[in-house]
Design an enzyme around this catalytic site. Structure first.
Site, PDB file in Angstrom:
ATOM      1  N   CYS A   1      -0.361  -2.114 -49.887  1.00 43.16           N
ATOM      2  CA  CYS A   1       0.358  -2.133 -48.500  1.00 43.16           C
ATOM      3  C   CYS A   1      -0.627  -1.961 -47.572  1.00 43.16           C
ATOM      4  O   CYS A   1      -0.476  -2.623 -46.300  1.00 43.16           O
ATOM      5  CB  CYS A   1       1.488  -1.019 -48.623  1.00 43.16           C
ATOM      6  SG  CYS A   1       1.125   0.492 -49.572  1.00 43.16           S
TER       7      CYS A   1
ATOM      8  N   HIS B   1       2.948   2.469 -42.440  1.00 39.68           N
ATOM      9  CA  HIS B   1       1.625   2.804 -42.423  1.00 39.68           C
ATOM     10  C   HIS B   1       1.135   2.474 -41.089  1.00 39.68           C
ATOM     11  O   HIS B   1       1.248   1.587 -40.632  1.00 39.68           O
ATOM     12  CB  HIS B   1       0.901   2.562 -43.430  1.00 39.68           C
ATOM     13  CG  HIS B   1       1.233   2.793 -44.992  1.00 39.68           C
ATOM     14  ND1 HIS B   1       2.078   3.752 -45.297  1.00 39.68           N
ATOM     15  CD2 HIS B   1       0.952   2.213 -46.136  1.00 39.68           C
ATOM     16  CE1 HIS B   1       2.186   3.774 -46.475  1.00 39.68           C
ATOM     17  NE2 HIS B   1       1.734   2.880 -47.190  1.00 39.68           N
TER      18      HIS B   1
HETATM   19  N1  NAP Z   1       6.160   2.160 -52.026  1.00 38.06           N
HETATM   20  C1  NAP Z   1       5.451   1.313 -51.316  1.00 38.06           C
HETATM   21  O1  NAP Z   1       5.080   1.224 -50.313  1.00 38.06           O
HETATM   22  C2  NAP Z   1       4.445   0.301 -52.286  1.00 38.06           C
HETATM   23  C3  NAP Z   1       3.704  -0.627 -51.585  1.00 38.06           C
HETATM   24  C4  NAP Z   1       3.252  -1.559 -52.300  1.00 38.06           C
HETATM   25  C5  NAP Z   1       3.388  -1.411 -53.905  1.00 38.06           C
HETATM   26  N2  NAP Z   1       3.987  -0.422 -54.292  1.00 38.06           N
HETATM   27  C6  NAP Z   1       3.875  -0.529 -55.677  1.00 38.06           C
HETATM   28  O2  NAP Z   1       5.124  -0.714 -56.076  1.00 38.06           O
HETATM   29  C7  NAP Z   1       5.632  -0.051 -57.426  1.00 38.06           C
HETATM   30  C8  NAP Z   1       7.060   0.671 -57.280  1.00 38.06           C
HETATM   31  O3  NAP Z   1       6.828   1.576 -56.270  1.00 38.06           O
HETATM   32  P1  NAP Z   1       8.101   2.507 -55.618  1.00 38.06           P
HETATM   33  O4  NAP Z   1       7.636   2.944 -54.456  1.00 38.06           O
HETATM   34  O5  NAP Z   1       9.340   1.375 -55.514  1.00 38.06           O
HETATM   35  O6  NAP Z   1       8.280   3.375 -56.698  1.00 38.06           O
HETATM   36  P2  NAP Z   1       9.702   4.068 -57.195  1.00 38.06           P
HETATM   37  O7  NAP Z   1      10.492   4.338 -56.060  1.00 38.06           O
HETATM   38  O8  NAP Z   1       9.376   5.450 -57.995  1.00 38.06           O
HETATM   39  O9  NAP Z   1      10.615   3.021 -58.185  1.00 38.06           O
HETATM   40  C9  NAP Z   1      10.081   2.626 -59.375  1.00 38.06           C
HETATM   41  C10 NAP Z   1      10.463   1.645 -59.854  1.00 38.06           C
HETATM   42  O10 NAP Z   1      10.213   1.212 -61.478  1.00 38.06           O
HETATM   43  C11 NAP Z   1      10.826   1.403 -62.419  1.00 38.06           C
HETATM   44  N3  NAP Z   1      10.403   1.849 -63.715  1.00 38.06           N
HETATM   45  C12 NAP Z   1       9.566   2.783 -63.734  1.00 38.06           C
HETATM   46  N4  NAP Z   1       9.228   2.943 -65.156  1.00 38.06           N
HETATM   47  C13 NAP Z   1       9.538   1.748 -65.584  1.00 38.06           C
HETATM   48  C14 NAP Z   1       9.472   1.466 -66.977  1.00 38.06           C
HETATM   49  N5  NAP Z   1       8.610   1.991 -67.878  1.00 38.06           N
HETATM   50  N6  NAP Z   1      10.108   0.195 -67.157  1.00 38.06           N
HETATM   51  C15 NAP Z   1      10.864  -0.505 -66.307  1.00 38.06           C
HETATM   52  N7  NAP Z   1      11.212   0.081 -65.072  1.00 38.06           N
HETATM   53  C16 NAP Z   1      10.303   1.147 -64.615  1.00 38.06           C
HETATM   54  C17 NAP Z   1      12.213   2.630 -61.907  1.00 38.06           C
HETATM   55  O11 NAP Z   1      13.173   2.662 -62.688  1.00 38.06           O
HETATM   56  P3  NAP Z   1      14.189   3.683 -62.977  1.00 38.06           P
HETATM   57  O12 NAP Z   1      15.064   4.009 -61.664  1.00 38.06           O
HETATM   58  O13 NAP Z   1      15.003   3.382 -64.324  1.00 38.06           O
HETATM   59  O14 NAP Z   1      13.154   4.871 -63.181  1.00 38.06           O
HETATM   60  C18 NAP Z   1      12.013   1.921 -60.389  1.00 38.06           C
HETATM   61  O15 NAP Z   1      12.986   0.934 -60.209  1.00 38.06           O
HETATM   62  C19 NAP Z   1       4.390   0.700 -57.746  1.00 38.06           C
HETATM   63  O16 NAP Z   1       3.582   0.052 -58.782  1.00 38.06           O
HETATM   64  C20 NAP Z   1       3.727   0.878 -56.363  1.00 38.06           C
HETATM   65  O17 NAP Z   1       2.481   1.185 -56.426  1.00 38.06           O
HETATM   66  C21 NAP Z   1       4.548   0.531 -53.501  1.00 38.06           C
END
Ligand code: NAP
Length: 329
Positions: free
Chosen positions: A126, A234
């Site tokens: 991001c 950010h």
């Molecule tokens: N937040 C940001 O600004 C941002 C920006 C760019 C990239 N990202 C990337 O995007 C990803 C998710 O970020 P987020 O902020 O959305 O995190 P989050 O709110 O913690 O959500 C994580 C998601 O992944 C699922 N998940 C976790 N472990 C899993 C597994 N073993 N099998 C299948 N599904 C699984 C979770 O499902 P459950 O609800 O069932 O646990 C939930 O839907 C990360 O890789 C992060 O680095 C985030």
């Protein structure tokens, strides 16, 4: 298009569903995917309820495109399985970004590199996306020599559990801690874990991903990434040294004419980008554009974007839109 959203119950996944609906993305069937604990939960998309499925079920459903935002481990194991089943994966984690066989794409800059053979496509970090979108047109015109970036990063960048920590702190409730320290009324100079060189992974992502997206290893970059108690997006203070001289007004015009950028830069009206106002928007906002008077050919600017939108969901969906428009899926 049959679209799987892997991580549909997370912060990024939720915004992906919103952005897909807002942009009228041609979804004929949505396949929401999450961890085993969420299987069977209902997700609403455009007035229809869909049940969350597990990863193997989703692979077997052979979607056209899978939008991944479920962490690096999940992507490393499962993206190849989706790809083998014929599904094109666009991945938000860091798992594939620096893999030399995978493209790292910000559509406004380098979508034209994509081909039918790209079955796993990486979405940049991001904080990289918002910076590189502003750097790309300036690099073309003036040639970027060196970048010094300091970030002020939203807690939404750490996912739902971080937002929960912040809300608990504000309400005076004890709960799980995602950060090592309290984040409310604090600044934590650590985003992600430390590497052997003393920099965090987030800082090194800014360095390495920028060079890959701009296709120029000669650019020098150094970063300090800081987590702040903000939710809208950010912010980044970016100092750029060019090989060639520039005119500040011309810089403003170049940025103004760049797709995906809104210039907010009027000191008379106190107009500059702020995360509170970037929240929920797809653009990258640039302001405080001024010459660094301490060094030749050097510019300062302040760049803000909603990390869940252009920093993640919007960029991913723009890649998918490009694939469809170019008949690559
Ligand atoms: N937040 C940001 O600004 C941002 C920006 C760019 C990239 N990202 C990337 O995007 C990803 C998710 O970020 P987020 O902020 O959305 O995190 P989050 O709110 O913690 O959500 C994580 C998601 O992944 C699922 N998940 C976790 N472990 C899993 C597994 N073993 N099998 C299948 N599904 C699984 C979770 O499902 P459950 O609800 O069932 O646990 C939930 O839907 C990360 O890789 C992060 O680095 C985030």
């Amino acid at each position: 298009m049959r679209i799987a959203v892997v991580g549909a119950t997370g912060m990024v996944g939720e915004i992906m569903l919103k952005v897909l609906a807002e942009r009228n993305f041609p979804v004929t069937e949505l396949i929401p995917v999450a961890s085993e604990k969420s299987v069977g939960k209902e997700i609403e998309f455009k007035g229809t309820k869909y049940k969350v499925v597990g990863l193997q079920t989703a692979v077997d459903m052979k979607a056209d495109i899978a939008l991944f935002s479920a962490g690096g481990e999940t992507s490393l194991v499962w993206a190849p399985k989706f790809a083998e089943a014929g599904t094109t994966v666009i991945d938000n984690s860091s798992a594939w970004r620096m893999d030399p066989t995978k493209k790292l794409v910000v559509p406004e800059i380098n979508a034209s590199e994509l081909t039918k053979e790209d079955k796993i496509i990486a979405n940049p970090n991001c904080s990289t996306i918002q910076m590189v979108l502003a750097l790309a047109p300036l690099h073309k015109k003036y040639n970027v020599k060196r970048v010094i970036v300091s970030t002020y990063q939203s807690i939404t960048g750490t996912g739902v559990k971080a937002v929960q920590q912040f809300e608990n702190e504000c309400a005076g409730v004890e709960g799980d801690m995602v950060y090592k320290y309290k984040i409310n009324r604090n600044c934590i100079p650590q985003c992600d874990s430390f590497e052997d060189n003393g920099y965090t992974k987030e800082e090194m992502k800014l360095v390495n991903e920028t060079k890959k997206i701009l296709g120029d290893d000669s650019i020098k970059l150094t970063a300090t990434a800081v987590r702040v108690p903000v939710v809208g997006g950010h912010s980044e203070a970016v100092n750029v040294e060019f090989s060639n001289n520039f005119d500040v007004n011309e810089v403003r015009t170049i940025l103004h004419n760049t797709d995906g950028i809104t210039v907010q830069d009027n000191l008379d009206t106190f107009t500059y980008p702020m995360p509170r106002y970037a929240e929920g928007k797809n653009d990258v906002f640039v302001g405080r554009i001024r010459r660094d008077e301490s060094q030749a050919n050097t510019l300062n600017m302040w760049i803000v974007a909603d990390n869940l939108r252009k920093g993640a969901a919007t960029n991913t969906i723009q890649i998918a839109e490009y694939l469809i428009a170019s008949k690559l899926v």
